[in-house]
Design a protein around this motif. Structure first.
Motif, short mmCIF file in Angstrom:
data_model
loop_
_atom_site.label_atom_id
_atom_site.label_comp_id
_atom_site.label_asym_id
_atom_site.label_seq_id
_atom_site.Cartn_x
_atom_site.Cartn_y
_atom_site.Cartn_z
N SER A 53 0.67 -1.38 0.12
CA SER A 53 -0.10 0.01 -0.02
C SER A 53 1.14 1.28 0.07
O SER A 53 1.39 1.56 0.86
CB SER A 53 -1.38 0.38 0.75
N GLY A 54 1.04 2.50 -1.04
CA GLY A 54 0.98 3.22 -0.94
C GLY A 54 2.77 3.19 -1.78
O GLY A 54 2.86 4.46 -1.83
N ASP A 55 2.56 2.86 -2.54
CA ASP A 55 3.50 2.09 -3.26
C ASP A 55 3.24 3.19 -4.96
O ASP A 55 1.63 2.90 -5.48
CB ASP A 55 4.13 0.54 -4.04
N THR A 56 4.26 3.22 -5.56
CA THR A 56 4.34 3.97 -7.28
C THR A 56 5.14 2.98 -7.70
O THR A 56 6.16 2.81 -7.55
CB THR A 56 4.79 5.34 -6.92
N ILE A 57 4.72 3.11 -9.44
CA ILE A 57 5.61 3.27 -10.11
C ILE A 57 6.64 3.29 -9.97
O ILE A 57 8.13 2.65 -9.83
CB ILE A 57 4.82 2.98 -11.47
N SER A 58 7.30 4.73 -9.93
CA SER A 58 8.36 5.06 -9.69
C SER A 58 9.20 5.13 -8.62
O SER A 58 10.13 4.21 -8.42
CB SER A 58 8.33 6.50 -10.09
N GLY A 59 8.41 4.02 -7.62
CA GLY A 59 9.24 4.14 -6.45
C GLY A 59 10.10 3.45 -6.10
O GLY A 59 10.63 2.75 -6.04
N ILE A 60 9.21 1.84 -7.35
CA ILE A 60 9.42 0.73 -7.36
C ILE A 60 10.62 0.43 -8.02
O ILE A 60 11.77 -0.54 -7.82
CB ILE A 60 8.15 -0.33 -7.77
N ALA A 61 10.69 1.67 -9.25
CA ALA A 61 11.96 0.91 -9.97
C ALA A 61 13.03 1.79 -9.51
O ALA A 61 14.02 1.27 -9.46
CB ALA A 61 11.09 1.95 -11.37
N LYS A 62 13.28 2.46 -8.58
CA LYS A 62 13.85 3.03 -7.50
C LYS A 62 14.68 2.28 -6.65
O LYS A 62 15.94 2.47 -6.76
CB LYS A 62 13.71 4.90 -6.89
N LYS A 63 13.71 1.71 -5.70
CA LYS A 63 14.38 1.23 -5.40
C LYS A 63 15.04 -0.01 -5.39
O LYS A 63 15.95 -0.97 -5.14
CB LYS A 63 12.78 0.07 -4.37
N PHE A 64 14.75 -0.62 -6.66
CA PHE A 64 15.88 -1.56 -7.75
C PHE A 64 16.51 -1.06 -8.29
O PHE A 64 16.77 -2.13 -8.79
CB PHE A 64 14.36 -2.63 -8.83
N GLY A 65 16.49 -0.06 -8.29
CA GLY A 65 18.26 0.43 -8.97
C GLY A 65 18.22 0.90 -10.48
O GLY A 65 18.83 0.96 -11.45
N LEU A 66 16.43 0.54 -11.05
CA LEU A 66 15.79 0.43 -12.15
C LEU A 66 15.86 2.28 -12.77
O LEU A 66 15.54 3.32 -11.56
CB LEU A 66 14.64 0.06 -12.45
N LYS A 67 16.40 2.45 -13.84
CA LYS A 67 16.10 3.64 -14.43
C LYS A 67 14.77 5.11 -15.07
O LYS A 67 14.85 5.75 -15.21
CB LYS A 67 17.96 4.79 -15.11
N ASN A 68 13.97 3.71 -15.85
CA ASN A 68 13.14 3.87 -16.04
C ASN A 68 11.59 3.58 -15.70
O ASN A 68 11.83 1.96 -16.64
CB ASN A 68 13.68 3.70 -17.85
#
Length: 401
Positions: free
Chosen positions: A168-183
């Protein structure tokens, strides 16, 4: 046609008594009593056998009679047709004139007080839009603290995957950043997400170890053409996908490292493509950008786009979201603002009536109001505005065509 056959009496009759009538199955017989003898005559229906000749004869007779009738009344027929055509033409012209007059806006004068009103509503829109900000640019690249897009390093290493359960509260950009993804295109493509707004807590996502998208091989494709089209080295494409052969089959999936989704696809997957808020017939009466201002008559920047149509035409929510404000302004008349998330806001102005309520959640296509000419407007139309991260944008760039 009835045929009667009479038997001529050669002897002079003295008197005729009341005839005696009797019925038979196929005819009617009449008997008359004479002094000397009894005379009988019969009447029966003459039957004609069906034949092509008789049919054609009857048709020809009918056509002949019709032709003669037309010939006798040709002037009346022509005058009637001309009168009907003229009536139709007049009706069509009248409808066009009425439609034009009811959907045409003309210049009005804007005074200083009204300019202040206009600015206050613009500020309100900006404040609403700033409630939700995004961390990615138009290409899906994550932005750093200074607003600069990240740079992807393409590595020649096999792609690996792990699973993440959305909280709950996750965003697609936040998940990407969490795993070191850039796009964010990476997560959207790998998980075939049709609309990021529909991702819910508890959903599981595949997380690749490097940025890139999934490509499905088509008939006629080869590795060289795919690598060239996406600006990838052939060796990198082979290494990332651990391919031992350059032979491909239709339907096979490849991971394209460093590649992102195109802007239109990304907008669609992000839920950022809006529908046109009018489904009935309308006319684009004024586009976004510089124009002759309808208030002052001079060149000015038009903040939205106008859709001219009759009063009472339903207005639809261009995208799902929460009604942020319902109010009245001397410039925009009755208006509604919808917060769509991801930094997007839309404004619908000059309504004759607002139907949606403040705080209400509406789906895309929900009727929120009716077209009108309230506020500063000289004709019924919808003034439609779109904000992205506090800035006005051209609505045509996010509307589904």
């Amino acid at each position: 046609m009835e045929i009667f056959s009479y038997v001529q009496q050669t002897k002079k009759k003295s008197r005729i008594e009341f005839p005696l009538r009797s019925r038979s199955h196929n005819s009617v017989s009449y008997s008359y009593i004479y002094p000397s003898e009894r005379h009988i005559f019969k009447a029966g229906t003459v039957k004609h056998d069906f034949s092509l000749k008789n049919t054609l004869s009857a048709v020809g007779y009918g056509i002949t009679r019709a032709g003669q009738a037309i010939k006798r009344n040709v002037k009346i027929i022509l005058l009637s047709l001309l009168a009907f055509a003229a009536a139709v033409a007049l009706a069509v012209t009248a409808i066009k004139i009425v439609n034009y007059n009811t959907s045409h806006t003309r210049a009005v004068v804007l005074n200083d007080k009204d300019s202040v009103d206009l600015a206050s509503l613009d500020k309100l829109m900006s404040n609403f839009a700033l409630e939700v900000t995004t961390e990615v640019d138009e290409n899906g690249m994550l932005l750093d603290e200074k607003g600069n897009a990240s740079i992807i390093s393409i590595l020649s290493q096999p792609v690996e995957y792990q699973t993440y359960k959305v909280k709950s509260g996750d965003t697609i950009s936040g998940i990407a950043k969490k795993f070191g993804l850039k796009n964010i295109s990476t997560l959207i493509s790998v998980n075939d997400i049709g609309n990021v707004r529909q991702i819910g807590a508890g959903q599981k996502l595949k997380i690749p170890s490097i940025d890139g998208i999934i490509y499905t091989v088509k008939s006629g494709d080869n590795l060289n053409s795919i690598a060239s089209a996406n600006n990838i080295k052939l060796e990198t494409l082979l290494d990332v996908n651990e391919l031992t052969s350059e032979t491909l089959t239709a339907g096979q999936q490849l991971f394209l490292p460093g590649v992102g989704l195109d802007q239109k696809t990304l907008q669609s997957r992000m839920g950022e493509l809006f529908i046109i808020p009018i489904k009935a017939g309308f006319r684009w009466s004024s586009p976004y950008g510089w124009r002759a201002d309808p208030f002052t008559g001079v060149q000015s920047f038009h903040t939205g786009t106008d859709l001219a149509c009759p009063t009472g035409t339903p207005i639809l929510a261009a995208m799902s979201g929460k009604i942020s404000d319902v109010g009245y302004n001397r410039i925009y008349g009755n208006y509604i603002i919808i917060n769509h998330g991801n930094g997007y806001q839309t404004l619908y102005a000059h309504m004759s009536k607002a139907i949606a309520r403040k705080g209400q959640w509406v789906s895309q296509g929900t009727k929120i109001g009716l077209v009108g000419s309230t506020g500063y407007s000289t004709g019924p139309h919808l003034h439609f505005m779109v904000y992205k991260n506090g800035n006005r944008i051209d609505p045509m760039t996010v509307l589904k065509k």
